[in-house]
Write an enzyme that holds these catalytic residues in place. Structure first.
Site, PDB file in Angstrom:
ATOM      1  N   ASP A  93     -15.934   1.513   5.952  1.00 21.77           N
ATOM      2  CA  ASP A  93     -14.816   2.376   5.548  1.00 21.77           C
ATOM      3  C   ASP A  93     -15.141   3.137   4.276  1.00 21.77           C
ATOM      4  OD1 ASP A  93     -11.932   3.266   5.439  1.00 21.77           O
ATOM      5  OD2 ASP A  93     -12.092   2.139   3.570  1.00 21.77           O
ATOM      6  N   SER A 102      -8.436   3.048   8.272  1.00 23.46           N
ATOM      7  CA  SER A 102      -9.015   2.912   6.935  1.00 23.46           C
ATOM      8  C   SER A 102      -8.174   1.987   6.066  1.00 23.46           C
ATOM      9  CB  SER A 102      -9.129   4.297   6.284  1.00 23.46           C
ATOM     10  OG  SER A 102      -9.561   4.192   4.948  1.00 23.46           O
ATOM     11  N   ARG A 123     -15.047  11.620   5.355  1.00 25.97           N
ATOM     12  CA  ARG A 123     -13.815  12.282   5.796  1.00 25.97           C
ATOM     13  C   ARG A 123     -13.338  13.276   4.751  1.00 25.97           C
ATOM     14  NH1 ARG A 123     -10.082   7.699   6.192  1.00 25.97           N
ATOM     15  NH2 ARG A 123      -8.484   9.294   6.542  1.00 25.97           N
ATOM     16  N   HIS A 140       0.847  -1.190   0.000  1.00 26.31           N
ATOM     17  CA  HIS A 140       0.000   0.000   0.000  1.00 26.31           C
ATOM     18  C   HIS A 140       0.883   1.241   0.000  1.00 26.31           C
ATOM     19  CE1 HIS A 140      -3.462   2.572   0.729  1.00 26.31           C
ATOM     20  NE2 HIS A 140      -2.659   3.271   1.522  1.00 26.31           N
ATOM     21  N   LYS A 144      -9.004  -2.517   5.218  1.00 23.99           N
ATOM     22  CA  LYS A 144      -9.108  -3.092   3.870  1.00 23.99           C
ATOM     23  C   LYS A 144      -8.026  -4.137   3.627  1.00 23.99           C
ATOM     24  CE  LYS A 144      -9.082   0.974   1.749  1.00 23.99           C
ATOM     25  NZ  LYS A 144      -9.369   2.062   2.678  1.00 23.99           N
TER      26      LYS A 144
END
Length: 455
Positions: free
Chosen positions: A167, A189, A174, A88, A193
Site C-alpha cells: 500500500d 488502502s 496513485r 480514520h 492498514k
C-alpha cells in the site's frame, strides 16, 4: 497467468481495461510481486488506471485489501486483553480530531493504535501536526508500539515499513497518476492498514462537501459502505459518520496552530464544532467497545474525562513517551511560533457566506505549511486562525482571521488566500452543511438530526 518469479502483467491489465475482473489469486500475485519490486511502476500505473476507469466489484476489492494486508506484518494486540479501536478520517482542513480523540479514548482503557498519514495537497496530515511538537517521533516500530499501548493504551504513529508495504508504494503511485479518487482503491488502502492493527472495532469519519476528496454525499456514502463491508468481512465491526468539510473544522489551520487548538480541546476549551465531532466519534468507539450502553452515557463519560484533566494528562504522557516535549500541554508557547502575524479583516459589511476549505488548505501550502509532493519540506508554525464562521453577520474592518507567516511575503500570500476563501455577501443563500449528517453501519444509513456535544 502467473510467471515464475513475477506476474505476466499485460494480459491482466488488458482484461481490466476491457471491464473484466481479476481473481483473488491474481490480485495476491500482483500485489506481492509489486511489493517485492518484481512489477515495474509503469505496469502497476496502467493497472491502477484501468481500475480507476472500470472499477472493482466487492470480491475484487476484498481480494485487493487482503493482498495488501498480507504483504506485510500485523500488529497482534490480543495479549493486552482490552478492546482495540481506531478511527480514520478521509481528510480535510483543520481536522485535528485524532490528536484529541486518541488520548481521550485511552483514558477508558481502550487500546488505540492511531496510525495516521502526512498531509498531501490541500488537506493536512496528523503526522505533520504531531511533529510540530519539538522532539516528537512518529516512527515507532511495531514492538515499540505494542509496549507503549501496554503502558499508556495510546500510540500515535505513522505507517511503518512492516505494515502493508504494498500500500505504501501504491499510494505514492496513485498520487502521481491521478488515480487517488477511485473508491475501491481508497477503501482497500485505508482498510488494509487499519485491519493490520488487529482491531476489535473501527470508526470512520467520512468527509463531505467542497473541501473533501469526495465532495458528493452519494460518493461519501458509497465509500463508507465499502469500508464497512470490508471491516465486517474481517470480523472488525465498523461504523461511519459523515461530517461536513464545506468549511474548516475548528479555527486553526496549520500544524503547530492545530496542536495548540487540540490542547485547548483536551481542556474542554476548544471550538464547539471540533468538540462535537470528537465526542460523536468517541461515542461510537465507546459503544463498539461496550464501555457505554447509550450515546448519552458515552458523551457524559467523555465530558468527565476532559473536565477531570485525565485526557490532557494522557496526551502529555504520550508526548513524553514518543520523545516530545511534554511541557507543550501546559504551555503551548513551546510550539514553533511564526515570526510574522497579521489580522485579516472583513472588507465590507454583510454575511460571511463561505469559508472555502480547499482555498484555505492551499493557502497553508503557499505559506510553506503543507506539501504538493511528498518530498516538500513543511514549515510547522505557519497557517491561519479563522474565527469567522459561515452565516455570521460581519461589519467592515471586523477581524475574521489571523495570518501566521514567516515574513512579509508570506503575509501577502496569506491575505490573497483568504481573499479567495472568505466570501461576504448581502444575504446567506446556501446554509452550511450539517456538521454530522449521517451514520452508516452494516445495517444501513441513518440520517441524523442536529446533535450537540453538550447533550
Amino acid at each position: 497467468m502467473i510467471a515464475p518469479g513475477g506476474v505476466a502483467m499485460p494480459p491482466l491489465i488488458g482484461r481490466k481495461r476491457d471491464g473484466g475482473r481479476l481473481t483473488t489469486e491474481e490480485w495476491r500475485a500482483v500485489i506481492h510481486a509489486y511489493a517485492a519490486d518484481l512489477v515495474p511502476d509503469y505496469q502497476m500505473a496502467a493497472l491502477l488506471m484501468a481500475c480507476f476507469l472500470r472499477g472493482l466489484d466487492r470480491a475484487e476489492t476484498a481480494a485487493l485489501t487482503d493482498a495488501m494486508l498480507t504483504s506485510g506484518e500485523r500488529l497482534d494486540l490480543r495479549a493486552l486483553g482490552v478492546p482495540r479501536l481506531d478511527k480514520h478520517s478521509t481528510g480535510g482542513v483543520g481536522d485535528k480530531v485524532s490528536l484529541v480523540l486518541a488520548p481521550l479514548m485511552a483514558t477508558f482503557e481502550l487500546a488505540v493504535p492511531m496510525m495516521s498519514g502526512r498531509g498531501l495537497g490541500h488537506t493536512g496530515g496528523t503526522l505533520d501536526k504531531l511533529e510540530a511538537i519539538p522532539g516528537f517521533r512518529t516512527d515507532l516500530s511495531l514492538a515499540q508500539t505494542r509496549a507503549q499501548l501496554e503502558r499508556l493504551r495510546c500510540a500515535l504513529i505513522g505507517q511503518t515499513g512492516e505494515i502493508a508495504p504494498a500500500d505504501r508504494k501504491m499510494y505514492a503511485l496513485r498520487s502521481a497518476t491521478a488515480t487517488v479518487e477511485a473508491i475501491p482503491l481508497i477503501a482497500a488502502s485505508i482498510m488494509s492498514k487499519k485491519l493490520a492493527e488487529g482491531l476489535t472495532g473501527l470508526v470512520l469519519d467520512v468527509k463531505r462537501g467542497s473541501g473533501a476528496f469526495l465532495p458528493e454525499l452519494e460518493r461519501g456514502l458509497e465509500l463508507a459502505r465499502t469500508m464497512i463491508a470490508l471491516g465486517q468481512d474481517h470480523g472488525c465491526p465498523t461504523v461511519a459518520l459523515l461530517t461536513a468539510m464545506d468549511r474548516p473544522l475548528g479555527h486553526a489551520c496549520g500544524n503547530a496552530l492545530e496542536v495548540e487548538e487540540s490542547i485547548l480541546a483536551l481542556r474542554g476549551e476548544g471550538p464547539a464544532d471540533l468538540l462535537e465531532v470528537t465526542y460523536a466519534l468517541g461515542a461510537e468507539m465507546l459503544l463498539l467497545a461496550g464501555v457505554a450502553r447509550s450515546r448519552e452515557e458515552a458523551l457524559a463519560a467523555q465530558r468527565a474525562a476532559i473536565a477531570s484533566g485525565r485526557a490532557a494528562e494522557r496526551f502529555q504522557q504520550v508526548i513524553e513517551a514518543q520523545g516530545g516535549n511534554p511541557g507543550v500541554v501546559d504551555d503551548p508557547a513551546v510550539l514553533p511560533q511564526a515570526p510574522a502575524q497579521a489580522v485579516y479583516a472583513a472588507p465590507r459589511d454583510g454575511v460571511l457566506a463561505r469559508v472555502e476549505p480547499r482555498a484555505v488548505g492551499l493557502g497553508v501550502i503557499a505559506l510553506g505549511g503543507g506539501r504538493l509532493t511528498m518530498e516538500d519540506r513543511v514549515e510547522p508554525a505557519v497557517g491561519f486562525v479563522i474565527t469567522g464562521r459561515p452565516g455570521q453577520r460581519v461589519r467592515a474592518g471586523e477581524p475574521l482571521a489571523t495570518i501566521h507567516a514567516r515574513d512579509g511575503a508570506g503575509l501577502a500570500a496569506g491575505r490573497a488566500a483568504l481573499d479567495e476563501a472568505l466570501t461576504i455577501t448581502d444575504a446567506l443563500e446556501t446554509p452550511p452543511l450539517p456538521l454530522i449528517s449521517h451514520r452508516v453501519t452494516a445495517q444501513g444509513v441513518e440520517e441524523l438530526r442536529a446533535m450537540s456535544y453538550e447533550l
